[in-house]
Design a protein around this motif. Structure first.
Motif, PDB file in Angstrom:
ATOM      1  N   VAL A 598       0.856  -1.182   0.000  1.00  0.00           N
ATOM      2  CA  VAL A 598       0.000   0.000   0.000  1.00  0.00           C
ATOM      3  C   VAL A 598       0.889   1.229   0.000  1.00  0.00           C
ATOM      4  CG1 VAL A 598      -1.757   1.299   1.271  1.00  0.00           C
ATOM      5  CG2 VAL A 598      -1.821  -1.199   1.278  1.00  0.00           C
ATOM      6  N   ALA A 599       0.491   2.227  -0.785  1.00  0.00           N
ATOM      7  CA  ALA A 599       1.222   3.497  -0.815  1.00  0.00           C
ATOM      8  C   ALA A 599       0.283   4.619  -0.402  1.00  0.00           C
ATOM      9  CB  ALA A 599       1.789   3.759  -2.204  1.00  0.00           C
ATOM     10  N   ARG A 600       0.830   5.580   0.340  1.00  0.00           N
ATOM     11  CA  ARG A 600       0.085   6.778   0.716  1.00  0.00           C
ATOM     12  C   ARG A 600       0.894   8.009   0.328  1.00  0.00           C
ATOM     13  NH1 ARG A 600      -2.862   6.262   6.684  1.00  0.00           N
ATOM     14  NH2 ARG A 600      -4.450   4.729   6.070  1.00  0.00           N
ATOM     15  N   LEU A 601       0.185   9.036  -0.137  1.00  0.00           N
ATOM     16  CA  LEU A 601       0.816  10.290  -0.519  1.00  0.00           C
ATOM     17  C   LEU A 601       0.358  11.380   0.441  1.00  0.00           C
ATOM     18  CD1 LEU A 601       2.643  11.565  -2.754  1.00  0.00           C
ATOM     19  CD2 LEU A 601       0.521  12.178  -3.956  1.00  0.00           C
ATOM     20  N   TYR A 602       1.329  12.122   0.977  1.00  0.00           N
ATOM     21  CA  TYR A 602       1.053  13.185   1.945  1.00  0.00           C
ATOM     22  C   TYR A 602       1.566  14.513   1.404  1.00  0.00           C
ATOM     23  CZ  TYR A 602       0.473   9.319   5.311  1.00  0.00           C
ATOM     24  OH  TYR A 602       0.072   8.175   5.960  1.00  0.00           O
ATOM     25  N   ALA A 603       0.809  15.585   1.664  1.00  0.00           N
ATOM     26  CA  ALA A 603       1.247  16.943   1.351  1.00  0.00           C
ATOM     27  C   ALA A 603       1.429  17.681   2.668  1.00  0.00           C
ATOM     28  CB  ALA A 603       0.231  17.657   0.481  1.00  0.00           C
ATOM     29  N   ASP A 604       2.667  18.015   2.975  1.00  0.00           N
ATOM     30  CA  ASP A 604       2.989  18.688   4.239  1.00  0.00           C
ATOM     31  C   ASP A 604       2.374  17.956   5.429  1.00  0.00           C
ATOM     32  OD1 ASP A 604       4.457  20.641   2.915  1.00  0.00           O
ATOM     33  OD2 ASP A 604       2.704  21.926   2.645  1.00  0.00           O
ATOM     34  N   GLY A 605       2.465  16.625   5.390  1.00  0.00           N
ATOM     35  CA  GLY A 605       2.021  15.797   6.496  1.00  0.00           C
ATOM     36  C   GLY A 605       0.568  15.375   6.447  1.00  0.00           C
ATOM     37  N   LYS A 606      -0.216  15.877   5.497  1.00  0.00           N
ATOM     38  CA  LYS A 606      -1.629  15.526   5.403  1.00  0.00           C
ATOM     39  C   LYS A 606      -1.836  14.487   4.315  1.00  0.00           C
ATOM     40  CE  LYS A 606      -6.188  17.453   4.374  1.00  0.00           C
ATOM     41  NZ  LYS A 606      -6.957  18.661   3.977  1.00  0.00           N
ATOM     42  N   LEU A 607      -2.570  13.408   4.649  1.00  0.00           N
ATOM     43  CA  LEU A 607      -2.864  12.380   3.661  1.00  0.00           C
ATOM     44  C   LEU A 607      -3.770  12.961   2.577  1.00  0.00           C
ATOM     45  CD1 LEU A 607      -2.821   9.398   2.717  1.00  0.00           C
ATOM     46  CD2 LEU A 607      -4.839   9.024   4.149  1.00  0.00           C
ATOM     47  N   ILE A 608      -3.335  12.854   1.307  1.00  0.00           N
ATOM     48  CA  ILE A 608      -4.146  13.369   0.203  1.00  0.00           C
ATOM     49  C   ILE A 608      -4.616  12.271  -0.748  1.00  0.00           C
ATOM     50  CG2 ILE A 608      -3.231  15.719   0.278  1.00  0.00           C
ATOM     51  CD1 ILE A 608      -1.336  14.970  -1.998  1.00  0.00           C
ATOM     52  N   ASP A 609      -3.961  11.118  -0.743  1.00  0.00           N
ATOM     53  CA  ASP A 609      -4.429  10.015  -1.581  1.00  0.00           C
ATOM     54  C   ASP A 609      -3.682   8.743  -1.207  1.00  0.00           C
ATOM     55  OD1 ASP A 609      -6.153   8.947  -3.411  1.00  0.00           O
ATOM     56  OD2 ASP A 609      -5.412  10.049  -5.129  1.00  0.00           O
ATOM     57  N   ASP A 610      -4.233   7.601  -1.641  1.00  0.00           N
ATOM     58  CA  ASP A 610      -3.607   6.322  -1.342  1.00  0.00           C
ATOM     59  C   ASP A 610      -3.856   5.348  -2.473  1.00  0.00           C
ATOM     60  OD1 ASP A 610      -6.322   6.186  -0.750  1.00  0.00           O
ATOM     61  OD2 ASP A 610      -6.089   4.936   1.024  1.00  0.00           O
ATOM     62  N   ASN A 611      -3.186   4.198  -2.407  1.00  0.00           N
ATOM     63  CA  ASN A 611      -3.235   3.251  -3.513  1.00  0.00           C
ATOM     64  C   ASN A 611      -2.947   1.855  -2.999  1.00  0.00           C
ATOM     65  OD1 ASN A 611      -1.491   1.730  -5.799  1.00  0.00           O
ATOM     66  ND2 ASN A 611      -2.941   3.093  -6.799  1.00  0.00           N
ATOM     67  N   PHE A 612      -3.850   0.903  -3.324  1.00  0.00           N
ATOM     68  CA  PHE A 612      -3.569  -0.513  -3.089  1.00  0.00           C
ATOM     69  C   PHE A 612      -2.903  -1.037  -4.361  1.00  0.00           C
ATOM     70  CE2 PHE A 612      -7.379  -1.283   0.035  1.00  0.00           C
ATOM     71  CZ  PHE A 612      -6.737  -0.489   0.973  1.00  0.00           C
ATOM     72  N   TYR A 613      -1.696  -1.481  -4.259  1.00  0.00           N
ATOM     73  CA  TYR A 613      -0.909  -1.865  -5.429  1.00  0.00           C
ATOM     74  C   TYR A 613      -1.531  -3.056  -6.154  1.00  0.00           C
ATOM     75  CZ  TYR A 613       2.986  -3.819  -8.120  1.00  0.00           C
ATOM     76  OH  TYR A 613       3.774  -4.333  -9.125  1.00  0.00           O
ATOM     77  N   ASN A 614      -1.711  -2.898  -7.475  1.00  0.00           N
ATOM     78  CA  ASN A 614      -2.172  -4.022  -8.303  1.00  0.00           C
ATOM     79  C   ASN A 614      -1.462  -4.050  -9.653  1.00  0.00           C
ATOM     80  OD1 ASN A 614      -3.414  -1.925  -9.705  1.00  0.00           O
ATOM     81  ND2 ASN A 614      -5.297  -3.067 -10.068  1.00  0.00           N
ATOM     82  N   GLY A 615      -0.326  -3.362  -9.742  1.00  0.00           N
ATOM     83  CA  GLY A 615       0.426  -3.342 -10.991  1.00  0.00           C
ATOM     84  C   GLY A 615       0.239  -2.068 -11.785  1.00  0.00           C
ATOM     85  N   ARG A 616      -0.813  -1.307 -11.487  1.00  0.00           N
ATOM     86  CA  ARG A 616      -1.012  -0.023 -12.147  1.00  0.00           C
ATOM     87  C   ARG A 616      -0.259   1.064 -11.378  1.00  0.00           C
ATOM     88  NH1 ARG A 616      -4.600  -0.274 -16.215  1.00  0.00           N
ATOM     89  NH2 ARG A 616      -6.428  -1.622 -16.111  1.00  0.00           N
ATOM     90  N   PRO A 617       0.063   2.161 -12.045  1.00  0.00           N
ATOM     91  CA  PRO A 617       0.732   3.257 -11.340  1.00  0.00           C
ATOM     92  C   PRO A 617      -0.218   3.988 -10.401  1.00  0.00           C
ATOM     93  CG  PRO A 617       0.281   3.875 -13.602  1.00  0.00           C
ATOM     94  CD  PRO A 617      -0.073   2.423 -13.490  1.00  0.00           C
ATOM     95  N   PHE A 618       0.334   4.681  -9.467  1.00  0.00           N
ATOM     96  CA  PHE A 618      -0.364   5.540  -8.514  1.00  0.00           C
ATOM     97  C   PHE A 618      -0.297   6.943  -9.105  1.00  0.00           C
ATOM     98  CE2 PHE A 618       0.018   6.956  -3.726  1.00  0.00           C
ATOM     99  CZ  PHE A 618      -1.167   7.660  -3.842  1.00  0.00           C
ATOM    100  N   VAL A 619      -1.461   7.564  -9.365  1.00  0.00           N
ATOM    101  CA  VAL A 619      -1.458   8.897  -9.974  1.00  0.00           C
ATOM    102  C   VAL A 619      -2.168   9.891  -9.064  1.00  0.00           C
ATOM    103  CG1 VAL A 619      -1.350   7.998 -12.327  1.00  0.00           C
ATOM    104  CG2 VAL A 619      -3.574   8.501 -11.310  1.00  0.00           C
ATOM    105  N   TYR A 620      -1.775  11.156  -9.218  1.00  0.00           N
ATOM    106  CA  TYR A 620      -2.387  12.228  -8.427  1.00  0.00           C
ATOM    107  C   TYR A 620      -2.468  13.488  -9.277  1.00  0.00           C
ATOM    108  CZ  TYR A 620      -3.636  15.399  -4.702  1.00  0.00           C
ATOM    109  OH  TYR A 620      -4.313  16.311  -3.942  1.00  0.00           O
ATOM    110  N   GLY A 621      -3.630  14.162  -9.236  1.00  0.00           N
ATOM    111  CA  GLY A 621      -3.824  15.396  -9.991  1.00  0.00           C
ATOM    112  C   GLY A 621      -3.146  16.565  -9.305  1.00  0.00           C
ATOM    113  N   LEU A 622      -2.071  17.068  -9.918  1.00  0.00           N
ATOM    114  CA  LEU A 622      -1.244  18.083  -9.268  1.00  0.00           C
ATOM    115  C   LEU A 622      -1.988  19.385  -9.000  1.00  0.00           C
ATOM    116  CD1 LEU A 622       2.146  17.520 -11.131  1.00  0.00           C
ATOM    117  CD2 LEU A 622       1.583  16.924  -8.775  1.00  0.00           C
ATOM    118  N   TRP A 623      -3.033  19.686  -9.782  1.00  0.00           N
ATOM    119  CA  TRP A 623      -3.762  20.929  -9.561  1.00  0.00           C
ATOM    120  C   TRP A 623      -4.512  20.937  -8.246  1.00  0.00           C
ATOM    121  CZ3 TRP A 623      -4.921  17.151 -13.061  1.00  0.00           C
ATOM    122  CH2 TRP A 623      -6.113  16.455 -12.882  1.00  0.00           C
TER     123      TRP A 623
END
Length: 671
Positions: A598-623
């Motif tokens: 499992v991967a989690r993405l944080y912005a300045d310590g705040k969770l903004i998105d996560d991903n259960f790995y299944n072979g696809r990439p983890f993407v996030y809308g930068l805007w």
């Protein structure tokens, strides 16, 4: 320009189109239509993106929007309703009106939708009442919810010249129809006055709803995260790839409903055959992580059309992100109710045609071909009955025969071919003889994976081995099916052979244009840029190795439990720095190719998105990054040995974790 079959409601209020239904289809001002309904959850998409995303759905051929109203998204605390920001239902309905899109509201009180407690707030379970029942305490709470929903939709009902066409009560309910009728009576007493009302046609009710009160809508999926098995192709999902007269599915929600028989509620065959949950993709649960292919959605949709459906409703058509709450808003086994599966905390991408950030996946374009066909030939298709020359009970992986059907009325019809089944690699079928409406096709070889619709006595064409796509301004557009020589036999006796796709500028004969699959998928669409301009620089640095591995527990519903927040203290940590003008990040995605659990993405310590790995990439809308964001942190829990989890064949399940690449891509380049 895409013709909106139902968009005419935006005219003057005095000229509101009449909406009716009969055994066959919807009728708009007496004209039969075959709509396309796409699900998007307004409260899972930022409000400033609604207009663009609804417009994308319309460009994809969607003609009706469906959305849940999650109770706990708007009344997380008892008596405190929040209709602001991305919870602003009224504004979302107004956006749909501005874009000429009718709306079906799915008002609960139980929605599921992989939301916490299926959308019912935690505090309701502290009342001591029986939920989803005629318990007076529960119904009084529902009435308060419905009154609040009505304040959001007042003046926007169909009769008022608004977009609200219908609503659904509860979801996947198996009890007595009197409960559903109690919900309808509450709604009508408050002021709900819509052309029709719906319910899910599965599972079979313990006692019926009176005829005509609610249209049953059906569904099917190519795979299900809810299966308890962690084996590939587990369950009855293979049946979704067979043409059959049985409308429903025995594979949906098996973790709740158990084994189901192929039986409809008595009298349901008197309703039109509509769907509301045709799998546009599939979520990943922690214990089961399907990897969906574009062909999965296209094949199922084509099969449903060929089996007699006159409304294709996709769940989901557009992914989303769970909103902020006082606690996490995802379904998980540790909650008080609807705790069958552990879902990601934030992401609800669903591998849908339009993803979590509105990114285009290949089946968005593939499905458009069917949607254009339904718009332009829906009036002819709707009254046609389905016939099934191939068996309806073909076993999983059976490669001994071609799966096909036809729909016809009089001497006109369409032949539907599906030589595809998820993960089964069906072979080419040789020396196939197709026949419908008294017309014999030349013997054909149907290539492996071929899926198509062939016309019989339609618009001057006696038969063709190419697929009808659209009919505009006197021009007929057809798709050349890869591996099948194109023959067009006209009703005037002329036979065109050896045809090659020439695109939209040069006809192959008079008003007939033959397109490649690529051109057919993008017909009438403006070109999208393939490259990202002003790509910001991205640097990645590992700053902490993973600590001790967690013990993977089995939850109350006998599936592996996702990690807790505290477990990420022992995750591997990567710092991601993006340098560039954050004001120019619109349409740009951060794409993270990695291996891990499992991967989690944080912005300045705040969770903004996560991903259960299944072979696809983890993407996030930068805007969506906060304007003052100074750094991003990626935390990854490693893959462990012998995990009680289904990983698809595309996943690398080597023990450990690794970031392979991090880059910025355009919204059309996510996968």
């Amino acid at each position: 320009m895409i013709l909106l079959l139902l968009g005419c409601y935006a005219s003057a209020m005095a000229d509101v189109p009449e909406v009716r239904w009969d055994k066959l289809s919807l009728l708009i001002d007496g004209k039969r239509v075959c709509p396309v309904m796409g699900e998007i959850h307004y409260s899972r998409v930022p409000s400033n993106e609604w207009a663009d995303e609804v417009r994308k759905m319309k460009q994809g051929g969607v003609t009706i929007i469906a959305t849940y109203v999650f109770w706990n998204h708007v009344e997380e605390r008892e008596g405190v309703f929040d209709w602001s920001g991305q919870r602003n239902l009224r504004r979302f309905i107004e956006v749909c009106k501005e874009e000429g899109m009718p709306v079906v509201l799915r008002v609960g009180p139980f929605c599921h939708g992989e939301a916490r407690n299926g959308g019912i707030p935690d505090w309701v379970f502290e009342k001591g009442c029986r939920t989803r029942s005629e318990d007076p305490v529960f119904l009084s709470l529902v009435e308060r919810l419905y009154r609040q929903i009505f304040t959001q939709m007042q003046g926007l009902q169909w009769k008022d010249g608004g977009p609200l066409m219908a609503c659904q009560f509860d979801n996947e309910y198996r009890g007595h129809g009197s409960y559903l009728m109690a919900l309808k009576r509450i709604a009508q007493k408050i002021g709900f006055d819509l052309p029709f009302y719906t319910r899910t046609g599965w599972p079979e009710l313990a006692s019926p709803v009176p005829y005509g009160e609610m249209l049953p809508l059906y569904g099917d999926y190519a795979d299900g995260f809810w299966e308890r098995s962690i084996e590939e192709t587990a369950g009855n999902y293979y049946k979704a790839f067979n043409f059959k007269s049985f409308r429903s599915s025995t594979a949906i929600a098996t973790e709740q409903l158990g084994e189901q028989s192929e039986k409809l509620n008595a009298g349901d065959e008197l309703y039109p055959y509509f769907t509301c949950e045709l799998g546009g993709g599939m979520m990943t649960a922690y214990h089961r992580r399907p990897y969906l292919y574009p062909e999965d959605a296209y094949s199922m949709a084509l099969v449903k059309l060929g089996s007699g459906s006159n409304l294709l409703g996709y769940y989901m058509y557009h992914g989303g992100t769970n909103p902020e709450g006082s606690t996490w808003m995802n379904e998980m086994q540790r909650t008080v109710a609807t705790n069958y599966n552990d879902l990601p905390v934030k992401t609800y991408d669903f591998q849908a045609p339009l993803g979590e950030f509105g990114q285009y996946y290949p089946h968005y374009f593939m499905l458009r071909k069917l949607h254009l066909f339904m718009q332009d030939w829906g009036e002819a298709l709707a009254p046609m009955e389905a016939a099934f020359p191939s068996p309806q009970d073909i076993a999983k992986g059976d490669d001994s025969q071609l799966r096909w059907s036809y729909r016809s009325q009089g001497d006109s019809g369409f032949i539907f071919i599906n030589n595809y089944e998820r993960l089964q690699n069906l072979s080419a079928k040789k020396n196939v003889q197709l026949q419908a409406c008294g017309v014999k096709f030349p013997r054909l070889t149907i290539p492996a994976g071929a899926m198509c619709i062939l016309p019989v006595n339609i618009d001057g064409i006696r038969y063709a081995t190419a697929q009808l796509i659209a009919k505009r301004d006197g021009k007929i557009y057809m798709e050349q099916i890869a591996g099948i020589p194109t023959v067009i036999a006209l009703q005037n006796g002329k036979v065109l052979r050896g045809l090659k796709a020439k695109g939209t500028e040069t006809p192959v004969y008079r008003n007939i244009y033959l397109l490649s699959s690529q051109d057919a998928e993008h017909l009438f669409l403006a070109a999208s840029p393939n490259e990202v301009n002003n790509v910001p620089a991205v640097t990645v640095k590992k700053v902490k190795d993973a600590g001790p591995l967690r013990t993977i527990s089995i939850g109350v519903n006998k599936a592996a439990e996702e990690p807790s927040d505290d477990d990420f203290d022992n995750a591997a940590v990567y710092r991601i720095d993006i340098t560039g003008d954050f004001g120019k990040l619109e349409q740009q995605l951060l794409r993270i190719d990695y291996r891990g659990d499992v991967a989690r993405l944080y912005a300045d310590g705040k969770l903004i998105d996560d991903n259960f790995y299944n072979g696809r990439p983890f993407v996030y809308g930068l805007w969506r990054l906060p304007a003052d964001c100074s750094s991003l942190e990626l935390r990854i829990l490693p893959i462990q040995k012998d995990m009680p989890i289904y990983f698809p064949r595309e996943a690398n399940v080597e023990v450990g974790e690794e970031v392979l690449s991090v880059k910025v891509v355009g919204i059309t380049q996510a996968y």
